[in-house]
Design a protein around this motif. Structure first.
Motif, mmCIF file in Angstrom:
data_model
loop_
_atom_site.group_PDB
_atom_site.id
_atom_site.type_symbol
_atom_site.label_atom_id
_atom_site.label_comp_id
_atom_site.label_asym_id
_atom_site.label_seq_id
_atom_site.Cartn_x
_atom_site.Cartn_y
_atom_site.Cartn_z
ATOM 1 N N VAL A 1 0.877 -1.029 0.000
ATOM 2 C CA VAL A 1 -0.150 -0.018 0.066
ATOM 3 C C VAL A 1 0.783 1.258 -0.232
ATOM 4 O O VAL A 1 1.763 1.284 0.638
ATOM 5 C CB VAL A 1 -1.018 0.099 1.291
ATOM 6 C CG1 VAL A 1 -1.465 1.397 1.436
ATOM 7 C CG2 VAL A 1 -2.006 -1.000 1.172
ATOM 8 N N LEU A 2 0.464 2.072 -0.972
ATOM 9 C CA LEU A 2 1.038 3.477 -0.773
ATOM 10 C C LEU A 2 0.289 4.526 -0.434
ATOM 11 O O LEU A 2 -0.708 4.944 -0.862
ATOM 12 C CB LEU A 2 1.628 4.017 -2.175
ATOM 13 C CG LEU A 2 2.700 3.298 -3.112
ATOM 14 C CD1 LEU A 2 2.669 4.239 -4.299
ATOM 15 C CD2 LEU A 2 3.799 3.202 -2.433
ATOM 16 N N LEU A 3 0.479 4.646 1.157
ATOM 17 C CA LEU A 3 -0.257 5.545 1.902
ATOM 18 C C LEU A 3 0.004 7.052 1.474
ATOM 19 O O LEU A 3 1.034 7.605 2.021
ATOM 20 C CB LEU A 3 -0.218 5.342 3.336
ATOM 21 C CG LEU A 3 -1.187 6.046 4.056
ATOM 22 C CD1 LEU A 3 -2.694 5.587 3.988
ATOM 23 C CD2 LEU A 3 -0.883 5.848 5.638
ATOM 24 N N VAL A 4 -0.902 7.774 1.091
ATOM 25 C CA VAL A 4 -0.624 9.174 0.467
ATOM 26 C C VAL A 4 -1.072 10.174 1.402
ATOM 27 O O VAL A 4 -2.306 10.071 1.757
ATOM 28 C CB VAL A 4 -0.986 9.657 -0.885
ATOM 29 C CG1 VAL A 4 -0.512 10.910 -1.215
ATOM 30 C CG2 VAL A 4 -0.353 8.640 -1.805
ATOM 31 N N ALA A 5 -0.377 11.190 1.994
ATOM 32 C CA ALA A 5 -0.898 12.049 2.845
ATOM 33 C C ALA A 5 -0.469 13.513 2.409
ATOM 34 O O ALA A 5 0.677 13.535 1.883
ATOM 35 C CB ALA A 5 -0.441 12.025 4.423
ATOM 36 N N SER A 6 -1.162 14.470 2.876
ATOM 37 C CA SER A 6 -0.559 15.917 2.438
ATOM 38 C C SER A 6 0.347 16.456 3.396
ATOM 39 O O SER A 6 -0.067 16.603 4.535
ATOM 40 C CB SER A 6 -1.862 16.890 2.002
ATOM 41 O OG SER A 6 -1.395 18.111 1.998
ATOM 42 N N ALA A 7 1.593 16.594 3.183
ATOM 43 C CA ALA A 7 2.481 17.114 4.182
ATOM 44 C C ALA A 7 2.180 18.320 4.761
ATOM 45 O O ALA A 7 2.324 18.394 5.936
ATOM 46 C CB ALA A 7 4.109 17.279 3.513
ATOM 47 N N ILE B 1 -5.063 -1.097 8.351
ATOM 48 C CA ILE B 1 -3.654 -1.744 8.000
ATOM 49 C C ILE B 1 -2.373 -1.383 8.860
ATOM 50 O O ILE B 1 -2.671 -0.460 9.451
ATOM 51 C CB ILE B 1 -3.487 -1.288 6.544
ATOM 52 C CG1 ILE B 1 -3.308 0.083 6.267
ATOM 53 C CG2 ILE B 1 -4.225 -1.926 5.587
ATOM 54 C CD1 ILE B 1 -2.993 0.444 4.923
ATOM 55 N N ASN B 2 -1.379 -2.041 8.831
ATOM 56 C CA ASN B 2 -0.217 -1.789 9.588
ATOM 57 C C ASN B 2 0.615 -0.829 8.952
ATOM 58 O O ASN B 2 1.010 -0.813 7.818
ATOM 59 C CB ASN B 2 0.754 -2.942 9.791
ATOM 60 C CG ASN B 2 1.475 -3.142 11.006
ATOM 61 O OD1 ASN B 2 1.959 -1.914 11.192
ATOM 62 N ND2 ASN B 2 1.820 -4.264 11.320
ATOM 63 N N LEU B 3 1.097 0.167 9.561
ATOM 64 C CA LEU B 3 1.769 1.361 9.019
ATOM 65 C C LEU B 3 3.173 0.904 8.596
ATOM 66 O O LEU B 3 3.391 1.301 7.493
ATOM 67 C CB LEU B 3 2.015 2.369 9.920
ATOM 68 C CG LEU B 3 2.279 3.722 9.995
ATOM 69 C CD1 LEU B 3 1.048 4.137 8.701
ATOM 70 C CD2 LEU B 3 2.485 4.653 11.092
#
Ligand code: GDP
Length: 366
Positions: free
Chosen positions: A208-214, A237-239
């Motif tokens: 999984v590519l977990l995308v967040a806004s920095a 899901i596990n980080l």
């Protein structure tokens, strides 16, 4: 010429796979080699080609044949014991030595099977899902990695609803990259379904590519911020298993220092961090797919795993029968079944000839 040849009685055009089928029936190739050839023809990346070629050359088949030979020998010993032990004409410790050999065999099979499905993942392609809140740059990331505008990018939240899949070759590894709907509380029915699919894609993915806004990340310790982010997204899901992409780095004045290995600061606008992301991705792909070699041929199909599991189960059953002091004749049937399932892997189901061969070498009577 073909039409002239077609006039000759008993001459007809080869059917798909005819030559390989003949090679199989003539004993030139076993079933795993045939599968390897089929995989080689449909391989799309270098790593897939390498794995398929090794299988076609017979390395997997060789391993299974060696195991089958060991089992045949064990069976021959047990059957000899059944036939001759009462006359005391057979060497001592036959059953014990069979037990030892079977234990070693079972261990080898177990370690061959505890491969985290590397060969199967490589054969079918690594499923990589891009997930996160709306508007964090998931579609932009997909387009950047695919190097083409495969998904629509807008500043409007909730643009992506269905899954957008792109197949690509990443450093020789086959990857199915999947962009998903942004995760948020939605009221719209279509968006709700999109979110449902996104979560399912995250759960099923190999990576999984977990995308967040920095710039939107709260000013708390990173680990805590990311755990909260997972909760807000409703992802269980596990980080540690994800690669975390903190996107829009061009919008933050102070760069975040000392990020863990699986957290990467990127900007799809400026291209910052993308090469670092690619190299982390490549490392993950290498460990997900492994490096197929002659010495360690990998299971490449669910079929292999099913037969191996059944074979192993029969070996355990044999052991249990002995421990329960059941009739040896019945216990030996478990071994025969184990061998039958190994035989199905390579396509060599008949064992009678092999048994004859071993019996002829076996020392009965001193
Ligand atoms: P998604 O909804 O998560 O798929 O996000 P999109 O890829 O559609 O992008 C949402 C908006 O953010 C668009 O206007 C993009 O141009 C913009 N965007 C994406 N990545 C970046 C980035 O790295 N920096 C900046 N400044 N804007 C970005």
């Amino acid at each position: 010429m073909l039409s002239a040849v077609g006039q000759i009685p008993d001459c007809f055009p080869a059917q798909p796979g005819d030559f390989t089928k003949r090679a199989f029936y003539a004993g030139k190739m076993d079933l795993t080699a045939v599968e390897g050839l089929a995989d080689l023809l449909s391989a799309e990346t270098e790593a897939q080609r390498k794995q398929a070629l090794l299988q076609m050359e017979g390395h997997l088949g060789k391993l299974y044949n060696e195991w089958a030979q060991t089992l045949v020998k064990c069976m021959a010993h047990v059957e000899a014991y059944i036939d001759f032990s009462e006359d005391d004409n057979i060497e001592d410790g036959v059953l014990e030595s069979v037990e030892k050999k079977l234990k070693v065999l079972a261990e080898e099979m177990k370690s061959h099977m505890s491969d985290e499905r590397r060969g199967e993942i490589l054969r079918s392609g690594v499923q990589v899902s891009i997930v996160g809140e709306p508007n964090v740059g998931k579609s932009s990331l997909l387009n950047t990695l695919a190097q083409r505008p495969a998904a629509i990018v807008t500043s409007q939240a909730g643009t992506t609803r269905d899954l957008v899949r792109v197949s690509m070759d990443l450093g020789g590894f086959p990857v199915q990259l999947c962009d998903t709907a942004g995760l948020r509380e939605a009221s719209d029915e279509v968006e709700k379904e999109g979110i449902h699919r996104a979560k399912a894609a995250a759960a099923k993915a190999d990576l999984v590519l977990l995308v967040a806004s920095a710039p939107l990340l709260p000013k708390v310790p990173l680990e805590q911020a990311l755990q909260n982010y997972l909760k807000t997204c409703g992802l269980s899901i596990n980080l540690k298993d994800c690669i975390v992409v903190l996107n829009k780095s061009d919008l933050i004045p102070d760069k975040i220092q000392e990020l863990p290995e699986n957290v990467i600061l990127t900007s799809c606008e400026s291209g910052e961090g993308i090469s670092q992301l690619l190299s982390v991705l490549q490392n993950r792909l290498t460990s997900l797919c492994g490096d197929p070699s002659r010495e360690c041929p990998t299971i490449t199909q669910a079929r292999h795993r099913t037969y191996l599991e059944t074979c192993l189960e029969y070996l355990h059953e044999y052991q249990r029968s002995l421990e329960a002091e059941q009739d040896l004749v019945i216990a030996a049937e478990q071994l025969r079944q184990a061998l039958r399932h190994l035989g199905m892997l390579t396509g060599k189901v008949s064992t009678e000839q092999l048994l004859d061969l071993v019996f002829s070498e076996f020392c009965i009577g001193k």
